[in-house]
Design a protein around this motif. Structure first.
Motif, PDB file in Angstrom:
ATOM      1  N   THR A 154      -9.240  -6.054   9.379  1.00  0.00           N
ATOM      2  CA  THR A 154      -9.445  -5.773   7.957  1.00  0.00           C
ATOM      3  C   THR A 154      -9.065  -4.333   7.642  1.00  0.00           C
ATOM      4  O   THR A 154      -8.355  -4.074   6.664  1.00  0.00           O
ATOM      5  N   GLU A 155      -9.505  -3.404   8.474  1.00  0.00           N
ATOM      6  CA  GLU A 155      -9.145  -1.995   8.261  1.00  0.00           C
ATOM      7  C   GLU A 155      -7.634  -1.807   8.349  1.00  0.00           C
ATOM      8  O   GLU A 155      -7.040  -1.081   7.554  1.00  0.00           O
ATOM      9  N   TYR A 156      -7.009  -2.451   9.325  1.00  0.00           N
ATOM     10  CA  TYR A 156      -5.566  -2.319   9.513  1.00  0.00           C
ATOM     11  C   TYR A 156      -4.825  -2.852   8.290  1.00  0.00           C
ATOM     12  O   TYR A 156      -3.884  -2.220   7.792  1.00  0.00           O
ATOM     13  N   ASN A 158      -5.968  -3.088   5.242  1.00  0.00           N
ATOM     14  CA  ASN A 158      -6.201  -2.161   4.131  1.00  0.00           C
ATOM     15  C   ASN A 158      -5.297  -0.940   4.248  1.00  0.00           C
ATOM     16  O   ASN A 158      -4.755  -0.459   3.253  1.00  0.00           O
ATOM     17  N   ALA A 159      -5.121  -0.439   5.461  1.00  0.00           N
ATOM     18  CA  ALA A 159      -4.222   0.702   5.670  1.00  0.00           C
ATOM     19  C   ALA A 159      -2.796   0.320   5.310  1.00  0.00           C
ATOM     20  O   ALA A 159      -2.062   1.103   4.690  1.00  0.00           O
ATOM     21  N   LYS A 160      -2.385  -0.872   5.667  1.00  0.00           N
ATOM     22  CA  LYS A 160      -1.042  -1.343   5.322  1.00  0.00           C
ATOM     23  C   LYS A 160      -0.877  -1.424   3.808  1.00  0.00           C
ATOM     24  O   LYS A 160       0.182  -1.092   3.276  1.00  0.00           O
ATOM     25  N   GLU A 161      -1.915  -1.862   3.122  1.00  0.00           N
ATOM     26  CA  GLU A 161      -1.832  -1.944   1.670  1.00  0.00           C
ATOM     27  C   GLU A 161      -1.658  -0.554   1.063  1.00  0.00           C
ATOM     28  O   GLU A 161      -0.867  -0.374   0.140  1.00  0.00           O
ATOM     29  N   MET A 162      -2.347   0.445   1.618  1.00  0.00           N
ATOM     30  CA  MET A 162      -2.175   1.809   1.123  1.00  0.00           C
ATOM     31  C   MET A 162      -0.753   2.292   1.395  1.00  0.00           C
ATOM     32  O   MET A 162      -0.146   2.974   0.565  1.00  0.00           O
ATOM     33  N   GLN A 163      -0.199   1.936   2.554  1.00  0.00           N
ATOM     34  CA  GLN A 163       1.176   2.316   2.865  1.00  0.00           C
ATOM     35  C   GLN A 163       2.139   1.678   1.870  1.00  0.00           C
ATOM     36  O   GLN A 163       3.098   2.317   1.421  1.00  0.00           O
ATOM     37  N   ILE A 164       1.888   0.429   1.516  1.00  0.00           N
ATOM     38  CA  ILE A 164       2.755  -0.256   0.564  1.00  0.00           C
ATOM     39  C   ILE A 164       2.701   0.459  -0.783  1.00  0.00           C
ATOM     40  O   ILE A 164       3.736   0.664  -1.427  1.00  0.00           O
ATOM     41  N   GLU A 165       1.512   0.862  -1.214  1.00  0.00           N
ATOM     42  CA  GLU A 165       1.389   1.596  -2.472  1.00  0.00           C
ATOM     43  C   GLU A 165       2.173   2.908  -2.412  1.00  0.00           C
ATOM     44  O   GLU A 165       2.848   3.290  -3.368  1.00  0.00           O
ATOM     45  N   THR A 166       2.086   3.605  -1.280  1.00  0.00           N
ATOM     46  CA  THR A 166       2.835   4.852  -1.119  1.00  0.00           C
ATOM     47  C   THR A 166       4.330   4.588  -1.199  1.00  0.00           C
ATOM     48  O   THR A 166       5.071   5.339  -1.852  1.00  0.00           O
ATOM     49  N   LEU A 167       4.786   3.520  -0.565  1.00  0.00           N
ATOM     50  CA  LEU A 167       6.207   3.158  -0.607  1.00  0.00           C
ATOM     51  C   LEU A 167       6.642   2.858  -2.040  1.00  0.00           C
ATOM     52  O   LEU A 167       7.743   3.246  -2.461  1.00  0.00           O
ATOM     53  N   LYS A 168       5.790   2.205  -2.783  1.00  0.00           N
ATOM     54  CA  LYS A 168       6.129   1.910  -4.167  1.00  0.00           C
ATOM     55  C   LYS A 168       6.263   3.200  -4.974  1.00  0.00           C
ATOM     56  O   LYS A 168       7.177   3.335  -5.794  1.00  0.00           O
TER      57      LYS A 168
END
Length: 188
Positions: A154-156, A158-168
């Motif tokens: 779950t933490e991993y 969530n971290a991926k989702e934050m990375q996706i937001e940064t990429l956007k």
């Protein structure tokens, strides 16, 4: 007495079947999460390649702006077309990111539901009156390990989702920079 024992044996078989089903669902959810993670990595690599290409094209456009020849004007026009194409690809990648995020949320939901069902099954079994047959009982350490794995996943995610937001955000900035370069080029 025998009747009660037979009923308890049936209940034990049902619990074992439920546990197997939950474990199968857990493994399937884990596989889906792994696939989504792989998709995210592919999209990130594609985005990085596009960013490098866009940076290279941006530098090329700055060099061409200095030259005012007809050949430079033609090259600038080609670069504009390439920027438009890259912008479209960027939009496509953003859509893919949104789809991947949606699939990730679905996988997380399934994983959480499976984990909850598994925990309920374990608690139900531990609360059953016949605890003497400990061979089929799930050790608490194993339950804690599974909970730890679910928490880590779950933490991993969530971290991926934050990375996706940064990429956007990076992609938006890139599009803005490309628009500025196109505007500057048109003015020249």
């Amino acid at each position: 007495m025998k009747k009660n024992e037979v009923e308890l044996q049936k209940d034990l078989q049902i619990v074992k079947g439920t546990r197997r089903d939950l474990n199968d669902k857990f493994l399937a959810a884990k596989e889906i999460a792994s696939k989504r993670e792989s998709d995210c990595r592919k999209l990130k690599m594609e985005r990085n390649n596009l960013k490098k290409r866009a940076d290279g094209l941006s530098k090329e456009m700055k060099m061409l702006r200095i030259s005012k020849s007809a050949e430079a004007a033609l090259e600038i026009e080609n670069l504009k077309i390439e920027i438009i194409r890259l912008t479209r690809e960027n939009s496509d990648l953003e859509e893919q990111v949104e789809v991947t995020k949606s699939e990730k949320r679905d996988a997380l939901g399934k994983l959480e539901a499976t984990c909850l069902a598994h925990q309920q099954s374990v608690v139900s079994y531990q609360q059953s009156p016949d605890k003497k047959s400990s061979g089929a009982r799930v050790p608490e350490q194993r339950v804690e390990e599974l909970e730890s794995v679910v928490f880590s996943m779950t933490e991993y995610l969530n971290a991926k989702e934050m990375q996706i937001e940064t990429l956007k955000q990076v992609n938006r900035a890139l599009v803005e920079d490309m628009d500025e370069v196109v505007d500057d080029t048109v003015c020249v």
